[in-house]
Design a protein around this motif. Structure first.
Motif, mmCIF file in Angstrom:
data_model
loop_
_atom_site.group_PDB
_atom_site.id
_atom_site.type_symbol
_atom_site.label_atom_id
_atom_site.label_comp_id
_atom_site.label_asym_id
_atom_site.label_seq_id
_atom_site.Cartn_x
_atom_site.Cartn_y
_atom_site.Cartn_z
ATOM 1 N N THR A 81 -12.369 -27.904 6.494
ATOM 2 C CA THR A 81 -12.578 -26.868 5.485
ATOM 3 C C THR A 81 -13.451 -27.343 4.336
ATOM 4 O O THR A 81 -13.921 -26.525 3.544
ATOM 5 N N SER A 82 -13.673 -28.656 4.219
ATOM 6 C CA SER A 82 -14.539 -29.149 3.145
ATOM 7 C C SER A 82 -16.010 -28.904 3.450
ATOM 8 O O SER A 82 -16.864 -28.982 2.562
ATOM 9 N N LEU A 83 -16.328 -28.631 4.726
ATOM 10 C CA LEU A 83 -17.705 -28.292 5.067
ATOM 11 C C LEU A 83 -18.084 -27.003 4.355
ATOM 12 O O LEU A 83 -17.287 -26.090 4.210
ATOM 13 N N SER A 84 -19.303 -26.913 3.894
ATOM 14 C CA SER A 84 -19.707 -25.779 3.064
ATOM 15 C C SER A 84 -19.470 -24.445 3.739
ATOM 16 O O SER A 84 -19.006 -23.488 3.129
ATOM 17 N N SER A 85 -19.765 -24.362 5.035
ATOM 18 C CA SER A 85 -19.603 -23.078 5.720
ATOM 19 C C SER A 85 -18.138 -22.693 5.834
ATOM 20 O O SER A 85 -17.757 -21.538 5.639
ATOM 21 N N ALA A 86 -17.283 -23.685 6.127
ATOM 22 C CA ALA A 86 -15.856 -23.394 6.266
ATOM 23 C C ALA A 86 -15.231 -23.081 4.925
ATOM 24 O O ALA A 86 -14.386 -22.200 4.798
ATOM 25 N N ALA A 87 -15.631 -23.834 3.873
ATOM 26 C CA ALA A 87 -15.073 -23.597 2.549
ATOM 27 C C ALA A 87 -15.470 -22.230 2.035
ATOM 28 O O ALA A 87 -14.721 -21.564 1.323
ATOM 29 N N ALA A 88 -16.692 -21.805 2.355
ATOM 30 C CA ALA A 88 -17.170 -20.505 1.882
ATOM 31 C C ALA A 88 -16.538 -19.367 2.649
ATOM 32 O O ALA A 88 -16.459 -18.251 2.149
ATOM 33 N N ALA A 89 -16.068 -19.620 3.859
ATOM 34 C CA ALA A 89 -15.524 -18.546 4.692
ATOM 35 C C ALA A 89 -14.235 -19.010 5.354
ATOM 36 O O ALA A 89 -14.217 -19.313 6.554
ATOM 37 N N PRO A 90 -13.132 -19.107 4.603
ATOM 38 C CA PRO A 90 -11.863 -19.498 5.224
ATOM 39 C C PRO A 90 -11.472 -18.505 6.290
ATOM 40 O O PRO A 90 -11.753 -17.305 6.188
ATOM 41 N N LYS A 91 -10.811 -19.007 7.335
ATOM 42 C CA LYS A 91 -10.485 -18.141 8.462
ATOM 43 C C LYS A 91 -9.175 -18.563 9.092
ATOM 44 O O LYS A 91 -8.635 -19.637 8.815
ATOM 45 N N GLY A 92 -8.686 -17.690 9.964
ATOM 46 C CA GLY A 92 -7.470 -17.983 10.705
ATOM 47 C C GLY A 92 -6.333 -17.051 10.327
ATOM 48 O O GLY A 92 -6.448 -16.197 9.448
ATOM 49 N N ARG A 93 -5.191 -17.229 11.019
ATOM 50 C CA ARG A 93 -4.003 -16.411 10.768
ATOM 51 C C ARG A 93 -3.267 -16.935 9.545
ATOM 52 O O ARG A 93 -3.076 -18.138 9.386
ATOM 53 N N LEU A 94 -2.818 -16.013 8.701
ATOM 54 C CA LEU A 94 -2.016 -16.356 7.534
ATOM 55 C C LEU A 94 -0.708 -15.574 7.637
ATOM 56 O O LEU A 94 -0.709 -14.344 7.650
ATOM 57 N N ARG A 95 0.395 -16.301 7.736
ATOM 58 C CA ARG A 95 1.705 -15.670 7.897
ATOM 59 C C ARG A 95 2.399 -15.656 6.541
ATOM 60 O O ARG A 95 2.710 -16.723 5.995
ATOM 61 N N VAL A 96 2.635 -14.470 6.002
ATOM 62 C CA VAL A 96 3.244 -14.339 4.684
ATOM 63 C C VAL A 96 4.429 -13.389 4.766
ATOM 64 O O VAL A 96 4.519 -12.557 5.665
ATOM 65 N N ASP A 97 5.355 -13.520 3.812
ATOM 66 C CA ASP A 97 6.464 -12.582 3.703
ATOM 67 C C ASP A 97 6.534 -12.132 2.250
ATOM 68 O O ASP A 97 6.553 -12.968 1.334
ATOM 69 N N VAL A 98 6.549 -10.809 2.037
ATOM 70 C CA VAL A 98 6.480 -10.253 0.682
ATOM 71 C C VAL A 98 7.533 -9.162 0.533
ATOM 72 O O VAL A 98 7.949 -8.544 1.518
ATOM 73 N N PRO A 99 8.002 -8.892 -0.701
ATOM 74 C CA PRO A 99 8.949 -7.790 -0.907
ATOM 75 C C PRO A 99 8.331 -6.461 -0.495
ATOM 76 O O PRO A 99 7.130 -6.239 -0.685
ATOM 77 N N SER A 100 9.164 -5.566 0.039
ATOM 78 C CA SER A 100 8.641 -4.311 0.564
ATOM 79 C C SER A 100 7.925 -3.455 -0.484
ATOM 80 O O SER A 100 6.845 -2.915 -0.191
ATOM 81 N N PRO A 101 8.435 -3.304 -1.726
ATOM 82 C CA PRO A 101 7.682 -2.492 -2.685
ATOM 83 C C PRO A 101 6.339 -3.113 -3.064
ATOM 84 O O PRO A 101 5.343 -2.404 -3.237
ATOM 85 N N LEU A 102 6.306 -4.447 -3.188
ATOM 86 C CA LEU A 102 5.051 -5.106 -3.547
ATOM 87 C C LEU A 102 4.025 -4.925 -2.445
ATOM 88 O O LEU A 102 2.831 -4.709 -2.709
ATOM 89 N N ALA A 103 4.480 -4.989 -1.186
ATOM 90 C CA ALA A 103 3.565 -4.762 -0.065
ATOM 91 C C ALA A 103 3.041 -3.337 -0.069
ATOM 92 O O ALA A 103 1.832 -3.091 0.044
#
Length: 313
Positions: A81-103
């Protein structure tokens, strides 16, 4: 055997506590994960895991190896991710859990703008107010209001939510609008209870006005453990609500909720993003956290689209 695949498989088995859960989160078959770990043990000539039909545990050698593997995998991710192209364009799956009203009210409506900025990030979003096992459930982070009591987690404070007290017109017509918090005790007034996800208890709310500070303990008709159900109970006139203003804004604008105790104030509710210290803070997680900080500084929209007030103090 791909050594890095084997290291990832081993580390995920340790974190998930089972081959089955590790295989699910890695999107591999259980057989493949088992073979990778066995091949890794054969290469190292040490036993990394104790396996029985009922229990899986890490050997002393496995625990020491795990600590080094986690750092190595994190360093490898950093290098990519330190490579300029990767740092400028992060990618991949992000698994998050958030409260239902905030979502429902904040994050999901704003996601198109996030996606336009980071089109290669894919969200798996759990929507709940439950306690989440970040490792066992393979979640990268959770967003939660209130103090983080689990000392094993890392947490970033992203703001403080404004809190107010509200009641439905039907409630006020039936019982009147309480003016002093003490009116909520030993009278016909009721709150809607919100059950703490860890204890299952309905905790009292503290209010202050000038030098007077009161912990309000009131009876309830209904207590729930979900933010959307909590709001609906208040709209149905079942009791007084203590709400973040972002949840009340549109309903207040439409006359569906009436502010009460307007001379009184609540301590703000801190908002945190929490994640496991064993998980590397990837580029995609960093931009997600920064986006939440940026998002919560924006004003709450009125029902007619005009700004009402900021989400945060």
């Amino acid at each position: 055997m791909d050594r890095f695949d084997a290291m990832r498989a081993f580390s995920r088995v340790v974190e998930a506590g089972s081959f089955t859960k590790a295989a699910q989160t890695l999107q591999m078959s259980k057989t493949t994960v088992t073979q990778l770990v066995q091949q890794l043990e054969a290469r190292l000539r040490v036993k990394l895991l104790h396996r029985t039909t009922r229990k899986l545990s890490v050997t002393p050698d496995g625990a020491a190896y795990y600590e080094r593997v986690v750092r190595l995998l994190a360093d490898m991710d950093d290098a990519e991710t330190s490579l300029s192209s990767a740092a400028a364009a992060p990618k991949g799956r992000l698994r998050v859990d958030v409260p239902s009203p905030l979502a429902r009210l904040v994050l999901v409506p704003a996601l198109p703008a996030f996606h336009a900025r980071y089109p290669d990030i894919q969200f798996d979003m759990g929507v709940s107010d439950r306690m989440v096992d970040l490792i066992g459930d393979n979640v990268d982070c959770v967003v939660r209001g209130g103090e983080i009591t689990d000392q094993s987690l890392m947490a970033r404070h992203v703001g403080d939510l404004q809190i107010g007290a509200y009641a439905a017109p039907s409630y006020v017509e039936r019982l009147g609008a309480p003016e002093h918090p003490r009116e909520m005790e030993n009278t016909d007034h009721r709150i809607v209870g919100f059950m703490h996800p860890r204890t299952g208890m309905v905790e009292p709310r503290t209010m202050h006005c000038g030098n007077e500070r009161i912990e309000v303990k009131s009876r309830y008709v209904l207590a729930v453990d979900d933010g959307n159900a909590y709001l609906e109970a208040g709209l149905a006139g079942l009791g007084v609500l203590w709400l973040p203003t972002y949840m009340a804004a549109a309903h207040q604008a439409r006359g569906e909720l009436i502010p009460v105790f307007e001379q009184w104030r609540f301590d703000p509710m801190p908002l945190y993003v929490a994640f496991s210290p064993n998980r590397h803070v990837s580029a995609k997680l960093r931009v997600f956290i920064d986006w939440i900080v940026e998002l919560m500084k924006k004003p709450v929209p009125r029902a007619n689209g005009e700004p009402l007030h900021p989400y945060l103090l």
